[in-house]
Design an enzyme around this catalytic site. Structure first.
Site, PDB file in Angstrom:
ATOM      1  N   ASP A 201     -29.845  17.016  40.828  1.00  0.00           N
ATOM      2  CA  ASP A 201     -30.870  17.964  40.392  1.00  0.00           C
ATOM      3  C   ASP A 201     -30.273  19.000  39.428  1.00  0.00           C
ATOM      4  O   ASP A 201     -29.070  18.983  39.158  1.00  0.00           O
ATOM      5  CB  ASP A 201     -31.499  18.661  41.605  1.00  0.00           C
ATOM      6  CG  ASP A 201     -30.524  19.607  42.308  1.00  0.00           C
ATOM      7  OD1 ASP A 201     -29.300  19.345  42.285  1.00  0.00           O
ATOM      8  OD2 ASP A 201     -30.984  20.608  42.877  1.00  0.00           O
ATOM      9  N   GLU A 204     -27.263  20.726  40.467  1.00  0.00           N
ATOM     10  CA  GLU A 204     -26.075  19.859  40.544  1.00  0.00           C
ATOM     11  C   GLU A 204     -25.568  19.677  41.961  1.00  0.00           C
ATOM     12  O   GLU A 204     -24.377  19.480  42.181  1.00  0.00           O
ATOM     13  CB  GLU A 204     -24.944  20.423  39.659  1.00  0.00           C
ATOM     14  CG  GLU A 204     -25.409  20.887  38.303  1.00  0.00           C
ATOM     15  CD  GLU A 204     -24.277  21.181  37.337  1.00  0.00           C
ATOM     16  OE1 GLU A 204     -23.636  22.220  37.493  1.00  0.00           O
ATOM     17  OE2 GLU A 204     -24.027  20.348  36.454  1.00  0.00           O
ATOM     18  N   GLU A 431     -25.134  35.452  35.704  1.00  0.00           N
ATOM     19  CA  GLU A 431     -25.938  34.420  36.354  1.00  0.00           C
ATOM     20  C   GLU A 431     -26.772  35.011  37.491  1.00  0.00           C
ATOM     21  O   GLU A 431     -27.951  34.715  37.648  1.00  0.00           O
ATOM     22  CB  GLU A 431     -25.012  33.330  36.904  1.00  0.00           C
ATOM     23  CG  GLU A 431     -25.743  32.188  37.575  1.00  0.00           C
ATOM     24  CD  GLU A 431     -24.767  31.181  38.159  1.00  0.00           C
ATOM     25  OE1 GLU A 431     -24.150  31.474  39.204  1.00  0.00           O
ATOM     26  OE2 GLU A 431     -24.605  30.098  37.564  1.00  0.00           O
TER      27      GLU A 431
END
Ligand SMILES: *[C@@H]1O[C@H](CO)[C@@H](O)[C@H](O)[C@H]1NC(C)=O
Ligand SMILES: *[C@@H]1O[C@H](CO)[C@@H](O)[C@H](O)[C@H]1NC(C)=O
Ligand SMILES: *[C@@H]1O[C@H](CO)[C@@H](O)[C@H](O)[C@H]1NC(C)=O
Ligand SMILES: *[C@@H]1O[C@H](CO)[C@@H](O)[C@H](O)[C@H]1NC(C)=O
Ligand SMILES: *[C@@H]1O[C@H](CO)[C@@H](O)[C@H](O)[C@H]1NC(C)=O
Ligand SMILES: *[C@@H]1O[C@H](CO)[C@@H](O)[C@H](O)[C@H]1NC(C)=O
Ligand SMILES: *[C@@H]1O[C@H](CO)[C@@H](O)[C@H](O)[C@H]1NC(C)=O
Ligand SMILES: *[C@@H]1O[C@H](CO)[C@@H](O)[C@H](O)[C@H]1NC(C)=O
Ligand SMILES: *[C@@H]1O[C@H](CO)[C@@H](O)[C@H](O)[C@H]1NC(C)=O
Ligand SMILES: *[C@@H]1O[C@H](CO)[C@@H](O)[C@H](O)[C@H]1NC(C)=O
Ligand SMILES: *[C@@H]1O[C@H](CO)[C@@H](O)[C@H](O)[C@H]1NC(C)=O
Length: 622
Positions: A201, A204, A431
């Protein structure tokens, strides 16, 4: 700089006036400033001139300048394509200077398609296109990874098709047909051949079928088919579109979209940002809300959005969301069971939630009505408490229609306000941000995908929409019953776009097996003189597995897909547990082999039987 103003908006939420929140001036100015910062931040991570990524090749998008904790100094097919789609959008909205980046990307991807890698190669079966990640100079990455990932080819095709359609509008059909289409055709071949196979996905982590992947695969085939007919060329793989569309409907479980299916095992709920990022990535402002492409305004997609967001309202999951009312945005992350960095909110997902709501509001405005059905009632109830099942048309200013659309945009702004709160004053987007106060940025800094997600959010907020792609008629309804299928692809290097004319037909699998007695914590790697084996560069050596290691047989092994027919020099090397120098074998004669001819890339065609020769290692007792 942003935080002070933000505190006042959050105070407004806390006072419970969110439903009447006017267009927030502080969010306006934050978006205006940060849009430019984010765009420049993304460009600074793209080779060859990106100031943050020396060493990156022309057209390669580096995920983040961060080289340690975590090391994101690689180019991912998914992040790159999503970023380029954003740049093509900006280009179409008027930033003509971005054309060089787009042309560089197209050239870089044409070459990259031909790079044989641990997922396979281009020629023959196209398996190499499923490789998720490469070194920033476009060479293969050999480390252990969640591969293949099947969204990359679809997303790359979507980005390049959008630019191709613009070229055609400028009278450059020949360039599209002769130079660019071969790149797209490789990717669509891959989608048509492998959409019904499992893969990792977008996070990962999970191998199965993934909503985000399937949804983008569908879009790529529809757009590819339209482009092919404009160019007068066949599209191999595009005829799979109805089957992919049928499969896409199967993720719905009656309450929400289950993000990953066809898993071996799972302990997860399936509630996942995957299913919010998918709809914004296929957004078409002109599409009907009941389009089976599952647009943001689709009633199941709205219900899913509420389930997703509400999951993160739980303060025991994300303490920084404590006290925010049900009518305001919150910090959202990948999925509730996430343990990566202990599981935190992500900038690109919180921005994605805002973008999702701007998209839905734009679709309602465009069509002039909102339909509330029992499935979406809960979602609308949060926006407009008096809502009931039915259709609200645009008439007078005071109409419920207008109130619902305005409330959706206000709700969207409140997600942006969350990001504003946790954005450092220089505007850099990492992130993640910590789920507990003070919400410090963490994990990779200056993440390209975070920047790109800010730009697309800001575009939608400003009423800038990418070109439509959903067919306005329903020539291709959802088939009555779904079928498992695959169309064999045709794969060829896009030489007119600069790809080398590779002729090696395929890869053969070689299993390297070596007896090497090791202490606990020591690892064995395979290296060698070809790119398959990292060209003697230990950062790119092949990690070996010890899962068959016993006292009687200290066996390390790895299976490598290698360029068929190639003569290879190889050897083994030990990695110590505390950063002591690597230990090389000491051989009287180099180990060599010739990779067998191709024919069956899934089967092991050669197995070595080696014994470690040279010094052994010692624990550093760290
Ligand atoms: C990178 O710099 C070179 C040399 O100045 C220039 O020709 C090229 O257009 C630049 N590329 C991009 C993407 O800006
Ligand atoms: C393949 O397609 C069939 C029909 O849609 C579906 O039932 C099956 O789960 C799919 N498998 C994968 C791995 O995509
Ligand atoms: C909701 O309905 C009640 C009763 O009909 C009405 O008094 C109120 O003004 C309505 N609220 C909104 C926001 O329209
Ligand atoms: C931006 O600010 C953050 C947090 O203060 C800092 O870690 C980062 O290095 C800064 N980035 C730049 C490009 O100045
Ligand atoms: C649907 O749209 C496509 C593409 O525009 C067109 O080729 C086709 O004839 C249309 N079909 C119907 C039934 O209108
Ligand atoms: C690529 O190589 C093949 C096989 O050698 C040859 O037939 C073909 O003409 C070459 N294509 C180009 C564009 O050079
Ligand atoms: C590892 O052990 C399994 C189970 O005994 C066996 O099937 C497999 O062939 C072994 N692998 C190697 C490389 O020896
Ligand atoms: C690797 O070594 C072999 C000898 O085993 C040699 O024939 C081959 O040319 C070398 N390959 C490269 C890329 O240097
Ligand atoms: C093995 O190959 C390397 C690279 O070609 C060479 O430098 C080295 O001398 C060779 N070692 C032996 C033992 O032949
Ligand atoms: C390739 O090898 C696998 C495993 O041995 C086998 O199942 C498959 O039938 C082979 N395929 C072909 C085309 O020979
Ligand atoms: C590796 O170990 C096994 C088990 O002891 C042995 O049968 C085999 O011959 C060894 N291989 C080599 C190359 O020494």
């Amino acid at each position: 700089m942003y935080s002070t103003r933000l505190l006042s908006s959050l105070a407004a939420f806390a006072a419970g006036v969110a439903a009447d929140w006017p267009q927030d001036v502080s969010v306006d100015s934050f978006v205006a400033t940060e849009h430019g910062i984010a765009l420049q931040g993304a460009l600074a991570n793209i080779g060859p001139n990106g100031s943050q990524v020396p060493g990156a090749g022309a057209g390669f998008v580096v995920a983040s300048p961060s080289k340690v904790n975590p090391n994101y100094f690689y180019t991912w097919s998914r992040d790159s394509a999503l970023t380029l789609k954003t740049l093509v959008d900006e280009f179409l909205f008027g930033s003509k200077a971005l054309q060089t980046y787009i042309e560089d990307y197209i050239h870089a991807q044409a070459v990259l398609q031909t790079v044989t890698n641990p997922s396979g190669s281009l020629l023959g079966s196209g398996l190499g296109l499923g490789e998720p990640k490469f070194n920033v100079d476009g060479t293969r990455f050999n480390g252990n990874w969640g591969r293949p990932q099947r969204d990359g080819p679809a997303l790359r095709a979507i980005a390049i098709i959008e630019y191709s359609n613009w070229l055609i509008s400028q009278g450059q059909s020949d360039k599209v047909k002769n130079v660019i289409w071969p790149i797209i055709q490789n990717d669509l071949s891959y989608v048509g051949q492998y959409w019904n196979s499992t893969g990792f996905d977008l996070w990962e982590e999970t191998s199965g079928s993934s909503f985000f992947t399937t949804q983008n695969q569908y879009r790529s085939l529809v757009e590819g088919s339209t482009l092919a007919s404009v160019l007068g060329v066949p599209c191999t793989g595009c005829s799979e579109a109805p089957n992919v569309l049928c499969f896409l409907q199967s993720y719905w479980n009656g309450e929400y979209m289950v993000a990953n299916t066809n898993l071996q095992t799972t302990s997860r709920s399936g509630i996942d940002a995957n299913t919010v990022l998918g709809p914004i990535s296929v957004f078409d402002v002109d599409a009907a809300c009941d389009s089976p492409s599952l647009q943001p305004c689709h009633s199941r997609v709205l219900a899913n959005f509420k389930v997703f967001v509400d999951t993160f309202r739980d303060p025991s999951l994300y303490p920084i969301n404590a006290g925010l009312p049900a009518t305001s945005g919150v910090a959202v992350g990948r999925y509730p069971e996430d343990v990566y960095y202990n599981g935190n909110p992500w900038y690109l997902i919180t921005l994605g939630a805002a973008e999702f709501l701007y998209d839905a509001a734009a679709q309602w405005s465009r069509q002039g009505f909102v339909t509330v059905d029992p499935t979406s009632l809960g979602f609308f109830n949060d926006l407009y408490p008096n809502v009931t099942v039915g259709t609200y048309k645009r008439c007078k200013k005071s109409d419920p229609f207008r109130k619902i659309v305005d409330a959706a945009r206000t709700y969207a702004d409140s997600f942006v306000a969350i990001v504003q709160t946790y954005t450092p004053s220089n505007g850099t987007l990492s992130e993640q941000f910590l789920k507990t106060a003070p919400g410090t940025p963490l994990s990779a800094n200056a993440l390209t995908w975070s920047f790109a997600s800010f730009v697309t959010m800001a575009q939608r907020r400003a009423g800038q929409f990418p070109p439509s792609w959903v067919p306005t008629n329903t020539t291709v309804p959802v088939p009555g019953s779904c079928v498992a299928s695959s169309t064999p692809g045709v794969y060829a290097p896009a030489t007119a776009a600069g790809a080398p004319n590779v002729t090696q037909g395929c890869t053969s699998n070689v299993m390297f097996v070596v007896n090497a007695t090791t202490y606990y914590g020591e690892n064995v790697y395979l290296t060698g003189n070809t790119t398959d084996l990292g060209s003697w560069n230990l950062d790119n050596a092949q990690p070996m597995l010890a899962s068959n290691y016993t006292g009687e047989r200290p066996e390390w092994f790895v299976t490598v897909a290698m360029t068929a027919g190639e003569p290879v020099t190889y050897g083994y090397v030990r990695q110590e547990n505390c950063g002591q120098p690597w230990i090389w074998e000491q051989l009287a004669q180099n180990r060599t082999l010739v990779v067998p001819a191709c024919g069956n890339s899934t089967a092991v065609r050669l197995q070595t039987d080696d014994a470690w020769t040279g010094p052994t290692g010692q624990s550093g007792n760290c």
